[in-house]
Design an enzyme around this catalytic site. Sequence first.
Site, mmCIF file in Angstrom:
data_model
loop_
_atom_site.group_PDB
_atom_site.id
_atom_site.type_symbol
_atom_site.label_atom_id
_atom_site.label_comp_id
_atom_site.label_asym_id
_atom_site.label_seq_id
_atom_site.Cartn_x
_atom_site.Cartn_y
_atom_site.Cartn_z
ATOM 1 C CB THR A 190 -1.128 0.123 1.829
ATOM 2 O OG1 THR A 190 -1.888 -1.050 1.386
ATOM 3 C CG2 THR A 190 -1.541 1.262 1.348
ATOM 4 N N GLY A 244 -4.519 -4.662 7.439
ATOM 5 C CA GLY A 244 -5.727 -3.625 7.944
ATOM 6 C C GLY A 244 -6.507 -3.793 8.683
#
Length: 331
Positions: A190, A244
């Site tokens: 990410t 996440g």
Amino acid sequence: MRRRKFLKNSTAATAGFISAPLIASQGRSATAQDTSNNPKGSIPIVVCTWNFEKASAKAWEVLEAGGNSLDAVEQGVMVEEADPNNQTVGYGGRPDRDGNVTLDACIMDKDGNCGSVVYLQNIKHPVSVARKVMEETPHIILAGKGAEQFAYEQGFKKIDLLTEKSRQDWKNWLKKSEYKTPINIENHDTIGMLAIDRNGNLSGACTTSGMAYKVNGRVGDSPIIGAGLFVDNEVGAATATGVGEEVIRTVGSFLIVELMRQGKSPQEACEEGVKRIMQKNKGRKDFQIGFLAINKAGETGGYCVHPGFTYRQYSQEGHDNVPVNSFYAKK
């Protein structure tokens, strides 16, 4: 941050809270005018997660020309969204376990305005759609087909995001008969980006194609304001990388900014944020977690851990006028 030296300060269990298998390494770096002896840093400045030199260079180009931090972070992360060789962000991202490439992104400006898209398909630049959500609607988050339709209405073009390389990787994964979601093996890159412009204003952006071969419909922390990204122009900004679900559980990026508000440096705040997650996951060896932060004074910090791995948070030697401050992991 124009000319950055590779600095590292390796130590086993640096913060004193990680079990023996982990070697956590961290580094602090100089800024634009080589302010390694200046605790207040300097501006403008841009930092990003991982080793995305071209993205940092693009953002710096905007800032050096006098542009604002919001434009800088958007244009910076767009570089990775458009790169088919980056299989963790945007075009060419690895699909979910059913073969769908779904994208998540958010953006936040100096005034606390923010926009987000989740489970977006067929659009190359989700961060730009997120900005449109922020600027053109009364909402913060648009999801799925609604987000896609909104993108078309705003002039974005439809594109097949699944490249042949990612398609073949997915097919090879299916052959293993491991119909489960791997944690931080195929996908951990990410890109989160934070910047301060010449006026001292902060902005941030975060964008990803999510965990590789995830369950259809899964959304991580990246598009969630307060989890994957948070900006407070009075204090600082933070962004996250890694699993996440763990970031969401601690509202990670918001936590980092609040720790800075309480007086911690960006480095101290990032270490404390990781510490809290690791304390709740003792014994786990299948995930990584990291935070990157910047405060109003231009100080930066970053910390990333993964049980069983060696990690370095460093600033890589860059080209003139190209700031690079990245998390980089090597087994």
